[in-house]
Write a protein that holds these residues in place. Structure first.
Motif, PDB file in Angstrom:
ATOM      1  N   LEU A  78       1.542   1.929  -3.464  1.00  0.00           N
ATOM      2  CA  LEU A  78       0.445   2.460  -4.123  1.00  0.00           C
ATOM      3  C   LEU A  78       0.489   3.782  -3.770  1.00  0.00           C
ATOM      4  N   ALA A  81       0.372   6.835  -6.601  1.00  0.00           N
ATOM      5  CA  ALA A  81      -1.307   7.811  -6.655  1.00  0.00           C
ATOM      6  C   ALA A  81      -0.264   9.454  -6.477  1.00  0.00           C
ATOM      7  N   LYS A  95       0.861  -1.107   0.159  1.00  0.00           N
ATOM      8  CA  LYS A  95      -0.170  -0.219  -0.265  1.00  0.00           C
ATOM      9  C   LYS A  95       0.860   1.297  -0.060  1.00  0.00           C
ATOM     10  N   ALA A 101      -7.142   5.362 -11.108  1.00  0.00           N
ATOM     11  CA  ALA A 101      -8.414   5.789 -10.134  1.00  0.00           C
ATOM     12  C   ALA A 101      -8.090   7.150  -9.786  1.00  0.00           C
ATOM     13  N   ALA A 122      -6.797  -1.600  -2.561  1.00  0.00           N
ATOM     14  CA  ALA A 122      -6.277  -0.616  -3.495  1.00  0.00           C
ATOM     15  C   ALA A 122      -6.936   0.643  -3.747  1.00  0.00           C
ATOM     16  N   LEU A 123      -8.128   0.249  -4.118  1.00  0.00           N
ATOM     17  CA  LEU A 123      -9.222   1.459  -4.399  1.00  0.00           C
ATOM     18  C   LEU A 123      -9.516   2.574  -3.371  1.00  0.00           C
ATOM     19  N   ALA A 173      -6.706   4.823  -3.198  1.00  0.00           N
ATOM     20  CA  ALA A 173      -7.100   6.053  -4.418  1.00  0.00           C
ATOM     21  C   ALA A 173      -8.153   7.014  -3.767  1.00  0.00           C
ATOM     22  N   VAL A 195      -4.509   2.124  -9.444  1.00  0.00           N
ATOM     23  CA  VAL A 195      -4.403   3.237  -8.527  1.00  0.00           C
ATOM     24  C   VAL A 195      -4.159   4.496  -9.236  1.00  0.00           C
TER      25      VAL A 195
END
Lengths: 117, 117, 117, 117, 117, 117
Positions: free
Chosen positions: A52, A56, A49, D58, D86-87, D90, D55
């Motif tokens: 991620l 992002a 994460k 997203a 994961a979302l 985001a 991501v």
């Protein structure tokens, strides 16, 4: 963007974070708690994460957020090659507009890896 | 982003604004006039529209624009609590990527409120 | 973007919202609660905060979010002229790229005002 | 955004992809090859990189890109809980403006999981 | 995004444009005039500025704006190869997130070129 | 954003570019080559494509990218009036949020034109 060292980032962030915490707004406090909880182990491990969060932050092009997640990624054991491979996804998805931030990230990453015992 | 003081922002902005005005392009001149007119009293009062300008600048993540609208909001009489409540909307709509800008805004806001007689 | 009627928006949103609620993730549930709480009366009244949510959604160019906040703004008593004055701030801050969304918003607004008893 | 089924997405994408390939521009062809290569096993496994692509798509709020990476994530064995986790990253990074896309993603994900033998 | 034909785009745009013009707000009217004037011959010819408008719309990922500028580019005599070369700049600067919009643009471009006498 | 001189930009960029080249990732290397090739003469001349790169960088609001393309535009013979006319397109498409970057660009442009023999 002139590069800012990780040490300087930490000092600036600490001052700003204190000002943010002082704002005494229930919604803001809840958001900050929710934000921290997001990167704890869940269906995905924290280590994934943080990657991620890094990507992002990269495609949204925020150097402070990139530096923060880079630090967490290094702390959780991601190698330099893994982090670069993740940032390459951000480069392709986000385009050449990400390149100045990629340069910044590489300088930060070298500093962070140099700090490791 | 290292924090820049409101005083430094005003000086930097004045130099850049002069360069922009010197550019001598009719479209640019008209845009600048239109921009100023946007925040004058209309169906909504100026005081509300400066808050809208602040939140728009916040979710688009431009510190210069945030500082500009913060100054107007303070000048028009918004309290610290009202401004934080507006920035909290930006935080929820725009997400954690706004947090570094929120930190910046809190430092700017403290400076601006400290200037008030 | 072909225009979607407010009635169609409500139906599509209800189906998607159910799928989102079904996702059974603590972080997501907390975010949704935080999101609702953001627009309740606080230092600023709900009526002003819905206008802030509208302008934030407008400059970030999300038609679903625009429609949602338009509905709340109408419900809380904002006039057509006030809403247009708010969207004009979004137009100037966000630029001509917002124009297609402004067209959409005007069609939605006419529908919403037509529903009022 | 009215939801579009995965089947419809695949058909629309195939038509558009053909038009893009027909454009006969060396730079475009190279970009498309580079794009495919990005998600192959490297320092990070393909399975992780598809999650990074998801991501990134997203937070940049592109439903077509979200659907594409969702399909790859399911194909490479990510569970529903992992994809939602994961979302959620985001959602927190990107804010409530991502919610309409999150709704779309949940409907797409249910379709994709329903297709699995 | 399901592709919308140029003919459908023109019809939808006309309805929305009328609603926008009806909004009767001086700031909005001035912005629309300023917007039109932007693409008239100046230090740069209109033909070049439509290409700039196309690339700006492309990296900001607005299909309606892309279709509008594509139509102007074709009308002012840009060839298919020139338009693709411009969109390739948008692809590299804006990244793979632009690809679904590139597909849309290619379908629109084929329609527009097919209309030419 | 405090203005950074073109000379300082060049020095900072050189350090960061070296760190990026050192990253030794095939995808990154390919992207950098693709990026350079994008602005070479093709269906459109390099001189026009640098202007497209400038406007794309402007609406995406990246000062480093703006400075880079400004330098190329000046080198390839664009006049101050042409560059301002291009940036005016970015201002109208991208909105007032671009104004701080426009100020920066005007200061950079004056420096670049002052360097010319």
């Amino acid at each position: 963007m002139p590069h800012r060292s990780i040490q300087q980032f930490r000092e600036d962030r600490a001052v700003g974070q204190q000002a943010l915490i002082n704002c005494d707004h229930l919604g803001v406090k809840r958001f900050l708690r929710l934000d921290s909880a997001t990167y704890e182990d869940g269906a995905l491990p924290a280590k994934t994460k943080e990657l991620l969060g890094l990507v992002a932050s990269a495609v949204l092009r925020c150097n402070d957020c990139i530096d923060y997640h880079l630090e967490q990624c290094v702390k959780l054991g991601h190698t330099k090659a893994e982090i670069i491979d993740a940032l390459n996804v951000a480069l392709v998805v986000g385009g050449s507009i990400f390149i100045p931030h990629f340069r910044h990230a590489m300088l930060s990453l070298d500093e962070l890896l140099g700090e490791k015992p």
